[in-house]
Design a protein around this motif. Sequence first.
Motif, short mmCIF file in Angstrom:
data_model
loop_
_atom_site.label_atom_id
_atom_site.label_comp_id
_atom_site.label_asym_id
_atom_site.label_seq_id
_atom_site.Cartn_x
_atom_site.Cartn_y
_atom_site.Cartn_z
N GLY A 404 71.83 39.16 -38.44
CA GLY A 404 72.39 39.27 -37.15
C GLY A 404 71.87 38.01 -36.05
O GLY A 404 72.77 37.49 -35.49
N THR A 405 70.54 37.79 -36.46
CA THR A 405 70.20 36.46 -35.74
C THR A 405 71.15 35.16 -35.90
O THR A 405 71.35 34.43 -35.06
N SER A 406 71.20 35.09 -37.18
CA SER A 406 72.27 33.99 -37.70
C SER A 406 73.44 34.00 -36.88
O SER A 406 74.35 33.19 -36.50
N ILE A 407 74.11 35.59 -36.99
CA ILE A 407 75.46 35.55 -36.19
C ILE A 407 75.25 35.00 -34.84
O ILE A 407 76.12 34.31 -34.19
N ILE A 408 74.34 35.77 -34.28
CA ILE A 408 74.42 35.42 -32.52
C ILE A 408 73.98 33.88 -32.23
O ILE A 408 74.54 33.44 -31.59
N GLU A 409 73.24 33.45 -33.07
CA GLU A 409 72.70 31.97 -32.63
C GLU A 409 73.44 30.87 -33.33
O GLU A 409 73.36 29.78 -33.22
N GLY A 410 74.52 31.28 -34.34
CA GLY A 410 75.45 30.32 -35.22
C GLY A 410 74.85 29.40 -35.98
O GLY A 410 75.15 28.27 -36.29
N GLU A 411 73.67 29.76 -36.87
CA GLU A 411 73.07 29.19 -37.60
C GLU A 411 73.84 28.85 -38.79
O GLU A 411 73.62 27.89 -39.67
N ASP A 412 74.69 29.83 -39.19
CA ASP A 412 75.42 29.71 -40.52
C ASP A 412 76.90 29.92 -40.11
O ASP A 412 77.30 31.17 -40.16
N SER A 413 77.74 28.89 -40.37
CA SER A 413 78.82 28.85 -39.84
C SER A 413 79.92 29.95 -41.10
O SER A 413 80.79 30.55 -40.43
N GLU A 414 79.43 29.71 -42.25
CA GLU A 414 80.19 30.30 -43.24
C GLU A 414 80.03 32.04 -42.97
O GLU A 414 80.73 32.84 -43.14
N LEU A 415 78.80 32.29 -42.59
CA LEU A 415 78.31 33.69 -42.42
C LEU A 415 79.14 34.03 -40.92
O LEU A 415 79.67 35.32 -41.24
N ALA A 416 79.46 33.46 -40.07
CA ALA A 416 79.94 33.92 -38.93
C ALA A 416 81.46 34.26 -39.30
O ALA A 416 82.33 34.96 -38.24
N SER A 417 82.27 33.58 -40.26
CA SER A 417 83.55 33.68 -40.51
C SER A 417 83.76 35.10 -41.30
O SER A 417 85.07 35.23 -41.64
N ILE A 418 82.87 35.57 -42.02
CA ILE A 418 83.20 36.71 -42.65
C ILE A 418 83.70 37.88 -41.84
O ILE A 418 82.86 38.31 -40.68
N SER A 419 84.75 38.34 -42.05
CA SER A 419 85.53 39.35 -41.14
C SER A 419 84.79 40.76 -40.97
O SER A 419 84.58 41.17 -39.82
N ILE A 467 66.45 46.26 -32.39
CA ILE A 467 67.68 46.91 -32.02
C ILE A 467 68.57 46.17 -31.19
O ILE A 467 69.85 46.21 -31.29
N ALA A 468 67.73 45.28 -30.29
CA ALA A 468 68.79 44.28 -29.46
C ALA A 468 69.60 43.31 -30.18
O ALA A 468 70.54 43.24 -30.15
N VAL A 469 69.01 42.94 -31.33
CA VAL A 469 69.75 41.79 -32.34
C VAL A 469 70.83 42.56 -32.89
O VAL A 469 71.97 41.99 -32.84
N LEU A 470 70.51 43.75 -33.64
CA LEU A 470 71.61 44.51 -34.03
C LEU A 470 72.68 44.97 -33.02
O LEU A 470 73.99 44.89 -33.52
#
Length: 691
Positions: A404-419, A467-470
């Motif tokens: 979730g942290t990687s999604i929020i902070e955009g650390e992993d662009s490949e992860l963010a693209s997973i539908s 819970i906030a991150v999730l």
Amino acid sequence: MQAEVQQFVAAATAVQMPQSAEHRQQATEFLQGLRRHAQGHLLGFAVLDSEAAAGNFSAQVQALQLARDCILSNYTALGCDQVNQLAQKLVAKAADPDTNTVVKKQMVQVVSVSIKRSWLDMQDDHRGQWIAYYTTLASTGEEKASTFGIAAIKSLIEEFGPLRSAMTMPENFHDKCMTTFEQGGHLRSCWNVAAAIIQSCTSCSSATRVVFESADLLRSILAWRFTTPEIRVMQRSSGSEEIKFFYPGANWADTVLPLMPAVCNICLECKEHPKAWALFNLAVAMAGIRGKIFTAAGSQQHHIALVYSLASQLLLYSTQYFAQPSMDDDSSSMGVAAYTAAELCLRVSERVKLSMLFSVQPVHATLERLVSATSSLANCCFGAQGSLVCETLDFMVNLWVEIGTSIIEGEDSELASISNLTPMMCQVFQGYMQGAINRSAILVAEWNEDKEAHEDHTFVDEQLNWIAVLGRAGGELALKMLYSSIVANTSRFEECVRSSPDLSSLEAQVIQEQMYWLVKIALNVVTDDDECCGELPTGLSNVNGDTLSTICTCAFSMGQTVANAVGARSLHAVSPTLLTAVADFQRRVIITYAGGSYSIASLQASFGETACQNEISAAEWSISLAKVCNGDQEICVPAMKLLEACLSRAKLPAEALERLCGIVQPFWLEWTSQQIFTIDGRVLRSLARAV
């Protein structure tokens, strides 16, 4: 020497069963004095051979300690050949099935120390003879002989490896022993014999003691300081620092990796066995392997797929356990299996790029099952603590919080693209939220039985950041789900207010506790507790503004609902933790959103630069709360902090400021004139700052 043997046995007995403290002291000094004698090792062996020490395990252990110390201190005089002869004599005694287990273990340890002390002086073929003797014993198929062989090998690994015993030898001696042991192929020989035992076991019925001992040996080998470490540069506040990680190198790929399918299979076959933890520990150790061992194309992906498949199957096996958190989970095979599954996932996620987990198709499918299991676990065990199931939940949630942290902070662009990743996060968030609602009834019942435990939320408060991150990673869907739960619960509370004269019924208490947790979850998801006025919190910029505005403004409508509940009733008819939570929710919404410039019309109307109705409403509510609480600082402090936040908002329009001052001034004069000497200092300071 017979007399000396008798004297030694008597002293050893006196240490174990003294007639007095002075008697024990004299016996201890006598035994320690013998360790300085050049021929002390001969006395030690004589004691072991004597009838006087037969059955006297204390005397035998003391004799072994004497032999070990004298061999080490007199090694130069004894020489390599004589030390090896003594070790051979001792290992023959240890291999005797009739030897006491404790004494046998001590004998094996003395043999390992003796082998290591003479290791650098041995010929290569002599070294190989020792390893061959042990591996042959381990491979016999006869349980006692095999168990002894594995135990002897494990003792050698521990002595030569990083967990070595103290030998008063320089560090470079230990390093040379360890290096030659590995480079001479002896470490690989030890691995092969234990791995063959694991691979030969295909069912729980064939899992003998030697299988579990072999698993423990393999785990010890994986903790070896291999000669080809992986070096990573870590950034510290004081600068960069090189950290060495010791994993089997590329030359171990054909030895270590093929074992993983067999380990996964035997873990599942023996999951209910009392000693399954040895197999689980091996699986966890193998899950943590990384680096140059994965040279073949797709080998790491295949390894990860095996690990996650095992984890998901162990969690599925433990599903029925999740619904019974009160059981004795520390000894439950299901509890251990669930904990292992969570640790397997965490070990892999710590060592690979998170997007890789989703790029491996079997892992992607497995993760969906793990989401369901984590959600069920959070649902059933929210707020519980001090048990294996809670540690399991911690491990699993750490994985999803990391994602979730990687999604929020955009650390992993490949992860963010997973539908379908966002729905996964939302499902875990829903499990936590539903867990809070479900557990409220249990908590209220516990408080009614034990008044001292009433409303102790300290432990669960620590989980709110997770819970906030999730919730933020769950996006629009998670916020809508949260808002729906708040609306439904608020409606139930309003119905209770109408039907219950004093809100003392169990149902009313449970509903208030559920409202408390929903408010706490909401304020952690949609607000930040710092001075970021007019800025959207991290991770919420992509959320629909209307949804965000709706869930924030419900903080103020909830305030009115609670105010109506207090009404003509006593203040204490309403849960004080609910009152303070609503006040804190309003304060944090004002701090986070008020006074901003928003492109979304609904946010601009509620919290824009000229909007002030929420602050006025909150100020009136905080003052009414303070008036009826009779100086109760548990309620006064958050009420005055809310009032302070309302008045200190930047760019507050003059008309709104004048109106707020008209509300506050008479309250200040009335309240302080009556309670200036009894009011709590924190309340007074907050009120003074507000004015």
